[in-house]
Design an enzyme around this catalytic site. Structure first.
Site, PDB file in Angstrom:
ATOM      1  N   LYS A 120       0.735 -18.007   8.810  1.00 33.87           N
ATOM      2  CA  LYS A 120       1.360 -18.379   7.542  1.00 33.87           C
ATOM      3  C   LYS A 120       2.884 -18.382   7.667  1.00 33.87           C
ATOM      4  O   LYS A 120       3.475 -17.419   8.148  1.00 33.87           O
ATOM      5  CB  LYS A 120       0.949 -17.401   6.445  1.00 33.87           C
ATOM      6  CG  LYS A 120       1.537 -17.695   5.059  1.00 33.87           C
ATOM      7  CD  LYS A 120       0.968 -16.724   4.034  1.00 33.87           C
ATOM      8  CE  LYS A 120       1.534 -16.987   2.639  1.00 33.87           C
ATOM      9  NZ  LYS A 120       2.946 -16.535   2.533  1.00 33.87           N
ATOM     10  N   HIS A 145       7.210 -19.073   1.953  1.00 26.78           N
ATOM     11  CA  HIS A 145       7.152 -17.733   1.354  1.00 26.78           C
ATOM     12  C   HIS A 145       7.555 -17.777  -0.123  1.00 26.78           C
ATOM     13  O   HIS A 145       8.149 -16.836  -0.652  1.00 26.78           O
ATOM     14  CB  HIS A 145       8.071 -16.770   2.121  1.00 26.78           C
ATOM     15  CG  HIS A 145       7.535 -15.377   2.224  1.00 26.78           C
ATOM     16  ND1 HIS A 145       6.898 -14.908   3.347  1.00 26.78           N
ATOM     17  CD2 HIS A 145       7.536 -14.346   1.343  1.00 26.78           C
ATOM     18  CE1 HIS A 145       6.551 -13.642   3.164  1.00 26.78           C
ATOM     19  NE2 HIS A 145       6.911 -13.283   1.956  1.00 26.78           N
ATOM     20  N   TYR A 171      11.726  -9.119  -9.904  1.00 27.49           N
ATOM     21  CA  TYR A 171      11.152  -9.021  -8.556  1.00 27.49           C
ATOM     22  C   TYR A 171      10.104 -10.112  -8.332  1.00 27.49           C
ATOM     23  O   TYR A 171      10.069 -10.764  -7.288  1.00 27.49           O
ATOM     24  CB  TYR A 171      10.519  -7.644  -8.359  1.00 27.49           C
ATOM     25  CG  TYR A 171       9.662  -7.552  -7.117  1.00 27.49           C
ATOM     26  CD1 TYR A 171      10.239  -7.485  -5.854  1.00 27.49           C
ATOM     27  CD2 TYR A 171       8.264  -7.561  -7.215  1.00 27.49           C
ATOM     28  CE1 TYR A 171       9.450  -7.427  -4.718  1.00 27.49           C
ATOM     29  CE2 TYR A 171       7.479  -7.491  -6.083  1.00 27.49           C
ATOM     30  CZ  TYR A 171       8.072  -7.434  -4.841  1.00 27.49           C
ATOM     31  OH  TYR A 171       7.296  -7.387  -3.715  1.00 27.49           O
ATOM     32  N   THR A 195       1.590 -13.336   8.672  1.00 27.47           N
ATOM     33  CA  THR A 195       2.803 -13.936   8.116  1.00 27.47           C
ATOM     34  C   THR A 195       3.922 -13.851   9.142  1.00 27.47           C
ATOM     35  O   THR A 195       4.242 -12.765   9.623  1.00 27.47           O
ATOM     36  CB  THR A 195       3.207 -13.226   6.812  1.00 27.47           C
ATOM     37  OG1 THR A 195       2.160 -13.407   5.855  1.00 27.47           O
ATOM     38  CG2 THR A 195       4.501 -13.796   6.262  1.00 27.47           C
ATOM     39  N   ARG A 222       2.390 -16.464  -7.463  1.00 26.51           N
ATOM     40  CA  ARG A 222       2.915 -15.976  -8.741  1.00 26.51           C
ATOM     41  C   ARG A 222       1.972 -16.237  -9.917  1.00 26.51           C
ATOM     42  O   ARG A 222       1.818 -15.365 -10.787  1.00 26.51           O
ATOM     43  CB  ARG A 222       4.288 -16.595  -9.019  1.00 26.51           C
ATOM     44  CG  ARG A 222       5.405 -16.067  -8.105  1.00 26.51           C
ATOM     45  CD  ARG A 222       6.718 -16.736  -8.446  1.00 26.51           C
ATOM     46  NE  ARG A 222       7.838 -16.290  -7.627  1.00 26.51           N
ATOM     47  CZ  ARG A 222       8.239 -16.856  -6.494  1.00 26.51           C
ATOM     48  NH1 ARG A 222       7.562 -17.912  -6.023  1.00 26.51           N
ATOM     49  NH2 ARG A 222       9.270 -16.390  -5.826  1.00 26.51           N
ATOM     50  N   SER A 259      -2.561  -8.251   0.653  1.00 35.85           N
ATOM     51  CA  SER A 259      -1.274  -8.057   1.320  1.00 35.85           C
ATOM     52  C   SER A 259      -1.262  -6.806   2.177  1.00 35.85           C
ATOM     53  O   SER A 259      -1.891  -5.796   1.852  1.00 35.85           O
ATOM     54  CB  SER A 259      -0.158  -7.969   0.276  1.00 35.85           C
ATOM     55  OG  SER A 259       1.060  -7.579   0.865  1.00 35.85           O
ATOM     56  N   TYR A 318       1.489  -8.219   8.675  1.00 37.81           N
ATOM     57  CA  TYR A 318       2.786  -8.347   9.335  1.00 37.81           C
ATOM     58  C   TYR A 318       2.645  -7.617  10.662  1.00 37.81           C
ATOM     59  O   TYR A 318       2.180  -6.473  10.696  1.00 37.81           O
ATOM     60  CB  TYR A 318       3.902  -7.701   8.509  1.00 37.81           C
ATOM     61  CG  TYR A 318       4.301  -8.462   7.275  1.00 37.81           C
ATOM     62  CD1 TYR A 318       5.129  -9.575   7.374  1.00 37.81           C
ATOM     63  CD2 TYR A 318       3.867  -8.067   6.015  1.00 37.81           C
ATOM     64  CE1 TYR A 318       5.509 -10.286   6.241  1.00 37.81           C
ATOM     65  CE2 TYR A 318       4.246  -8.767   4.875  1.00 37.81           C
ATOM     66  CZ  TYR A 318       5.064  -9.874   5.000  1.00 37.81           C
ATOM     67  OH  TYR A 318       5.432 -10.568   3.885  1.00 37.81           O
ATOM     68  N   ASP A 368       0.859 -23.539   0.613  1.00 33.04           N
ATOM     69  CA  ASP A 368       1.319 -22.438  -0.223  1.00 33.04           C
ATOM     70  C   ASP A 368       2.758 -22.719  -0.643  1.00 33.04           C
ATOM     71  O   ASP A 368       3.496 -23.379   0.080  1.00 33.04           O
ATOM     72  CB  ASP A 368       1.252 -21.137   0.602  1.00 33.04           C
ATOM     73  CG  ASP A 368       1.943 -19.971  -0.067  1.00 33.04           C
ATOM     74  OD1 ASP A 368       1.345 -19.384  -0.976  1.00 33.04           O
ATOM     75  OD2 ASP A 368       3.080 -19.630   0.322  1.00 33.04           O
TER      76      ASP A 368
END
Length: 365
Positions: free
Chosen positions: A238, A262, A36, A166, A317, A118, A140, A293
């Site tokens: 973003k 993304h 994931y 985003t 990550r 997030s 979002y 990013d």
């Protein structure tokens, strides 16, 4: 899903880079969780392009420069920062560490690094902001504006410094390796800041599951203008890869844009984010802050992005690898490592400050 090994209480001496954290995380996480985290959309063309394009850029050093008194300080959205690294929004962080976003927030506070929480966080924005670091909140757009505004008010009340909306993922990406690995959220894991999902209206005969269901409540430019008008916080948009969209975001009231694909997780075949950056920087021409990013793995990557027009960079990550390995301590150590790598790169490139970094310092293939 269970871990192969518990988080470490100290940083092993052989961890000296983000890549080392990845190596450890691969041994410590459940393979499905790792799939994931690591995966991208489709055949992962864009995922690979992000890092490959950054690696292909060549640095042209300038020797014998006087860099005494050098630093990595900057001002972004009216706030003084000691370095240009920002923790990007990554959801479901309790997948990676028992403390989840709280551990990332603790590292953010210690290192005074903005942490973009997030919308899919497993901790409330109030709890994260309570750790004392500079917190942004990623949104979002919700189907109902009232629900979006409620999130904005909570972010404002919690002391968030900025909003990050985003816009490049109104629907999920093409099936990826996480689905092939059988990944699913553990029972009981929910997005702590969102209202419960409601079932979408049934499709009528001949309607598309994508166009008429998944995209039914997708936001448009009018929603961005509305959002910037209902908050006192600076709003960064973003997911920008085209200069025209950068202009439209600014026209809609955005305080800045984030050049991002993304992390290759949505549209496979989109350009590497670093390839899109120069044209957007040329269009905005220094009038609006630009964050970069997607693909940053080392301090020299940040240098390259700044040379091509970014004001600051987001890491995704890599800090989740560090979180997985050693919690808050790992994230703080990673941030320090990236900053030191950037300082070394700047010194060897003859740049005393971020403002001294020039486009000519980087040669494109």
């Amino acid at each position: 899903m269970t871990r192969a090994a518990a988080p470490l209480p100290a940083i092993p001496p052989d961890i000296v880079s983000a890549g080392d954290y990845e190596r450890y995380a691969e041994k410590m996480l459940d393979p499905r969780i790792l799939a994931y985290l690591a995966g991208g959309a489709g055949d992962e063309i864009t995922l690979r392009a992000n890092t490959q394009a950054l690696e292909a850029l060549t640095l042209i050093p300038r020797v014998l420069a006087d860099v005494a008194g050098g630093h990595t300080r900057l001002t972004l959205a009216g706030e003084a920062l000691s370095h240009p690294f920002i923790l990007a929004p990554v959801g479901w962080q309790k997948l990676f560490h028992p403390q989840g976003e709280l551990a990332s927030a603790q590292a953010s506070a210690v290192m005074q690094t903005p942490f973009a929480v997030s919308c899919m966080a497993t901790e409330t924005i109030e709890a994260v902001a309570g750790q004392g670091g500079p917190v942004w909140f990623q949104i979002y757009m919700q189907p109902a504006r009232a629900d979006t505004e409620a999130l904005v008010r909570r972010a404002e009340a919690a002391g968030c410094r900025a909003l990050l909306v985003t816009v490049d993922a109104p629907i999920g990406g093409i099936r990826n390796r996480a689905q092939r690995a059988g990944f699913a959220l553990p029972p009981g894991m929910v997005a702590a800041n969102l209202p419960p999902e409601t079932a979408p209206p049934a499709l009528k005969s001949g309607e598309s599951a994508v166009f008429d269901a998944m995209m039914r409540a997708a936001p448009g430019w009018a929603d961005i203008a509305w959002l910037t008008g209902v908050t006192r916080l600076p709003v960064f948009v973003k997911g920008i890869l085209h200069p025209d969209d950068a202009t439209r975001a600014v026209d809609a009231g955005a305080a800045g844009v984030v050049v991002s694909n993304h992390g290759g997780r949505v549209l496979d075949g989109a350009p590497a984010a670093i390839a899109a950056l120069p044209a957007i920087a040329a269009r905005l021409n220094g009038t609006t802050p630009i964050l970069f990013d997607s693909g940053v793995r080392r301090g020299s990557d940040a240098f390259k992005a700044i040379a091509l027009g970014a004001d600051a960079v987001m890491i995704g990550r890599p800090y989740i690898w560090a979180l997985s390995v050693a919690g808050a301590l790992g994230v703080a150590h990673l941030i320090r490592t990236l900053r030191e790598e950037l300082e070394i790169t700047m010194a060897l490139m003859g740049c005393r400050t971020l403002a001294d970094i020039r486009q000519s310092d980087v040669r494109r293939p």
